[in-house]
Motif scaffolding. Sequence first.
Motif, PDB file in Angstrom:
ATOM      1  N   MET A 166      56.990  76.086  41.073  1.00 15.43           N
ATOM      2  CA  MET A 166      56.654  77.490  41.160  1.00 15.43           C
ATOM      3  C   MET A 166      56.166  77.983  39.798  1.00 15.43           C
ATOM      4  SD  MET A 166      59.019  80.489  42.592  1.00 15.43           S
ATOM      5  CE  MET A 166      58.935  82.096  41.912  1.00 15.43           C
ATOM      6  N   SER A 167      55.181  78.833  39.823  1.00 10.24           N
ATOM      7  CA  SER A 167      54.579  79.367  38.602  1.00 10.24           C
ATOM      8  C   SER A 167      55.366  80.562  38.078  1.00 10.24           C
ATOM      9  CB  SER A 167      53.165  79.841  38.896  1.00 10.24           C
ATOM     10  OG  SER A 167      52.239  78.935  38.451  1.00 10.24           O
ATOM     11  N   GLU A 168      55.522  80.610  36.768  1.00 11.65           N
ATOM     12  CA  GLU A 168      56.107  81.791  36.140  1.00 11.65           C
ATOM     13  C   GLU A 168      54.988  82.811  35.944  1.00 11.65           C
ATOM     14  OE1 GLU A 168      58.746  81.022  32.731  1.00 11.65           O
ATOM     15  OE2 GLU A 168      58.150  78.937  33.043  1.00 11.65           O
ATOM     16  N   THR A 169      55.364  84.064  35.810  1.00 12.08           N
ATOM     17  CA  THR A 169      54.369  85.090  35.530  1.00 12.08           C
ATOM     18  C   THR A 169      54.363  85.378  34.033  1.00 12.08           C
ATOM     19  OG1 THR A 169      55.954  86.875  35.915  1.00 12.08           O
ATOM     20  CG2 THR A 169      54.626  86.144  37.802  1.00 12.08           C
ATOM     21  N   THR A 170      53.248  85.935  33.578  1.00 11.84           N
ATOM     22  CA  THR A 170      53.122  86.331  32.184  1.00 11.84           C
ATOM     23  C   THR A 170      52.696  87.793  32.140  1.00 11.84           C
ATOM     24  OG1 THR A 170      50.775  85.855  31.884  1.00 11.84           O
ATOM     25  CG2 THR A 170      52.301  83.993  31.681  1.00 11.84           C
ATOM     26  N   PRO A 171      52.885  88.459  31.012  1.00 12.72           N
ATOM     27  CA  PRO A 171      52.484  89.868  30.914  1.00 12.72           C
ATOM     28  C   PRO A 171      50.968  90.069  31.009  1.00 12.72           C
ATOM     29  CG  PRO A 171      53.963  89.260  29.114  1.00 12.72           C
ATOM     30  CD  PRO A 171      53.610  88.005  29.830  1.00 12.72           C
ATOM     31  N   TYR A 172      50.205  88.996  30.860  1.00 13.77           N
ATOM     32  CA  TYR A 172      48.752  89.136  30.809  1.00 13.77           C
ATOM     33  C   TYR A 172      48.061  88.541  32.027  1.00 13.77           C
ATOM     34  CZ  TYR A 172      50.189  90.142  26.090  1.00 13.77           C
ATOM     35  OH  TYR A 172      50.825  90.676  25.002  1.00 13.77           O
ATOM     36  N   ASP A 173      48.802  88.305  33.103  1.00 13.93           N
ATOM     37  CA  ASP A 173      48.220  87.687  34.296  1.00 13.93           C
ATOM     38  C   ASP A 173      47.055  88.492  34.852  1.00 13.93           C
ATOM     39  OD1 ASP A 173      49.948  85.552  34.189  1.00 13.93           O
ATOM     40  OD2 ASP A 173      51.303  86.315  35.728  1.00 13.93           O
ATOM     41  N   ALA A 174      47.184  89.800  34.916  1.00 11.46           N
ATOM     42  CA  ALA A 174      46.111  90.628  35.486  1.00 11.46           C
ATOM     43  C   ALA A 174      44.846  90.546  34.630  1.00 11.46           C
ATOM     44  CB  ALA A 174      46.572  92.077  35.629  1.00 11.46           C
ATOM     45  N   ASP A 175      45.002  90.608  33.317  1.00 13.29           N
ATOM     46  CA  ASP A 175      43.831  90.485  32.432  1.00 13.29           C
ATOM     47  C   ASP A 175      43.185  89.116  32.597  1.00 13.29           C
ATOM     48  OD1 ASP A 175      44.085  93.006  31.330  1.00 13.29           O
ATOM     49  OD2 ASP A 175      45.212  92.304  29.582  1.00 13.29           O
ATOM     50  N   ARG A 176      44.009  88.090  32.649  1.00 18.91           N
ATOM     51  CA  ARG A 176      43.497  86.727  32.767  1.00 18.91           C
ATOM     52  C   ARG A 176      42.799  86.516  34.112  1.00 18.91           C
ATOM     53  NH1 ARG A 176      47.538  84.796  30.508  1.00 18.91           N
ATOM     54  NH2 ARG A 176      48.803  84.385  32.322  1.00 18.91           N
ATOM     55  N   ALA A 177      43.277  87.155  35.158  1.00 19.14           N
ATOM     56  CA  ALA A 177      42.692  86.996  36.493  1.00 19.14           C
ATOM     57  C   ALA A 177      41.264  87.538  36.567  1.00 19.14           C
ATOM     58  CB  ALA A 177      43.573  87.680  37.533  1.00 19.14           C
ATOM     59  N   ARG A 178      40.876  88.384  35.625  1.00 24.42           N
ATOM     60  CA  ARG A 178      39.507  88.917  35.613  1.00 24.42           C
ATOM     61  C   ARG A 178      38.490  87.866  35.200  1.00 24.42           C
ATOM     62  NH1 ARG A 178      40.341  93.145  31.426  1.00 24.42           N
ATOM     63  NH2 ARG A 178      38.259  92.450  30.940  1.00 24.42           N
ATOM     64  N   PHE A 179      38.952  86.751  34.640  1.00 23.11           N
ATOM     65  CA  PHE A 179      38.063  85.721  34.112  1.00 23.11           C
ATOM     66  C   PHE A 179      38.248  84.409  34.860  1.00 23.11           C
ATOM     67  CE2 PHE A 179      38.973  88.657  30.672  1.00 23.11           C
ATOM     68  CZ  PHE A 179      37.703  88.933  30.186  1.00 23.11           C
ATOM     69  N   THR A 180      37.191  83.631  34.910  1.00 21.77           N
ATOM     70  CA  THR A 180      37.299  82.282  35.437  1.00 21.77           C
ATOM     71  C   THR A 180      37.958  81.404  34.378  1.00 21.77           C
ATOM     72  OG1 THR A 180      35.148  81.620  34.544  1.00 21.77           O
ATOM     73  CG2 THR A 180      35.174  82.555  36.784  1.00 21.77           C
ATOM     74  N   ARG A 181      38.409  80.248  34.784  1.00 19.37           N
ATOM     75  CA  ARG A 181      38.964  79.299  33.807  1.00 19.37           C
ATOM     76  C   ARG A 181      37.878  78.888  32.819  1.00 19.37           C
ATOM     77  NH1 ARG A 181      43.417  75.168  35.818  1.00 19.37           N
ATOM     78  NH2 ARG A 181      42.222  73.954  34.325  1.00 19.37           N
ATOM     79  N   GLN A 182      36.646  78.795  33.296  1.00 22.76           N
ATOM     80  CA  GLN A 182      35.531  78.474  32.397  1.00 22.76           C
ATOM     81  C   GLN A 182      35.395  79.541  31.320  1.00 22.76           C
ATOM     82  OE1 GLN A 182      31.737  77.746  34.342  1.00 22.76           O
ATOM     83  NE2 GLN A 182      30.632  78.519  32.578  1.00 22.76           N
ATOM     84  N   ALA A 183      35.485  80.805  31.707  1.00 21.51           N
ATOM     85  CA  ALA A 183      35.368  81.898  30.738  1.00 21.51           C
ATOM     86  C   ALA A 183      36.535  81.880  29.754  1.00 21.51           C
ATOM     87  CB  ALA A 183      35.299  83.240  31.456  1.00 21.51           C
ATOM     88  N   LEU A 184      37.735  81.585  30.249  1.00 28.51           N
ATOM     89  CA  LEU A 184      38.889  81.510  29.350  1.00 28.51           C
ATOM     90  C   LEU A 184      38.725  80.365  28.356  1.00 28.51           C
ATOM     91  CD1 LEU A 184      41.752  82.173  31.931  1.00 28.51           C
ATOM     92  CD2 LEU A 184      40.862  83.761  30.197  1.00 28.51           C
ATOM     93  N   ALA A 185      38.211  79.239  28.827  1.00 23.71           N
ATOM     94  CA  ALA A 185      37.963  78.113  27.920  1.00 23.71           C
ATOM     95  C   ALA A 185      36.903  78.484  26.895  1.00 23.71           C
ATOM     96  CB  ALA A 185      37.537  76.878  28.718  1.00 23.71           C
TER      97      ALA A 185
END
Length: 179
Positions: A1-20
Motif C-alpha cells: 500500500m502506498s503512503e501519502t505525502t503532503p505534495y501528492d496533489a501538486d505532483r499529480a498535476r505532472f506526468t512522471r516524465q515531467a517530474l523527471a
Amino acid sequence: MSETTPYDADRARFTRQALARLVLCDHAADAADGAAGLVATGNDPDTGPGGRVSQAFQLVELAERALVSAVVYERERGSSWTEIGQYLGIGPAEAEQRFATNLDDWNTAFEVPYRLDDTGRKRIPRLPTAAYDPAWACDRLDTWARNRLVLVNDKRPVSSGLVKAVPKEELPPVTPVTP
C-alpha cells in the motif's frame, strides 16, 4: 500500500516524465552554479591549497548527478538503452546495468515515498526534492532560468515546457470493449 505525502496533489498535476525533467533541471542548475564558482578569480588568494581542485571535483559530482537524472528522464520519455548507450559511448546492456539501481530507486519512490532515517524515527522522502515538491521546484527553477539565461523572455522558462498530467475529470470516458 502506498503512503501519502503532503505534495501528492501538486505532483499529480505532472506526468512522471515531467517530474523527471524537473529533477534534471534542478541538478543542471546546481551544476551550473557549481561551475560558476570556478569562474571568478578575485577570491583565489582566500582559497586554501587545493581549494579549486575541491570545487572542480564537486562539479564532477554534480555533473554525475545530472547525468543520472538525464538517464531517468530519457527512460521516462521512452528512450531505449541503445539510444542512451550511444551517447555514453557504451553498449545498451552496459548502460542499463550502470543505471539500473538509479531507475529502481526512482520507480520505488512512487510506491514507497519515504524511508526511515538512521534513528528509525524520521521519514525521509525518497523522491528528489524537485519531484517531491514540484510547485516549489517550478517556482525556483523558473526564477533561476529568468535570472541567468540570456534572451529568455518566457515568464516560466522551465515550467511552461513540462508535460502536464490530464486531470481525471478531463479524461475521455472509457468504453467497455465487447468481444
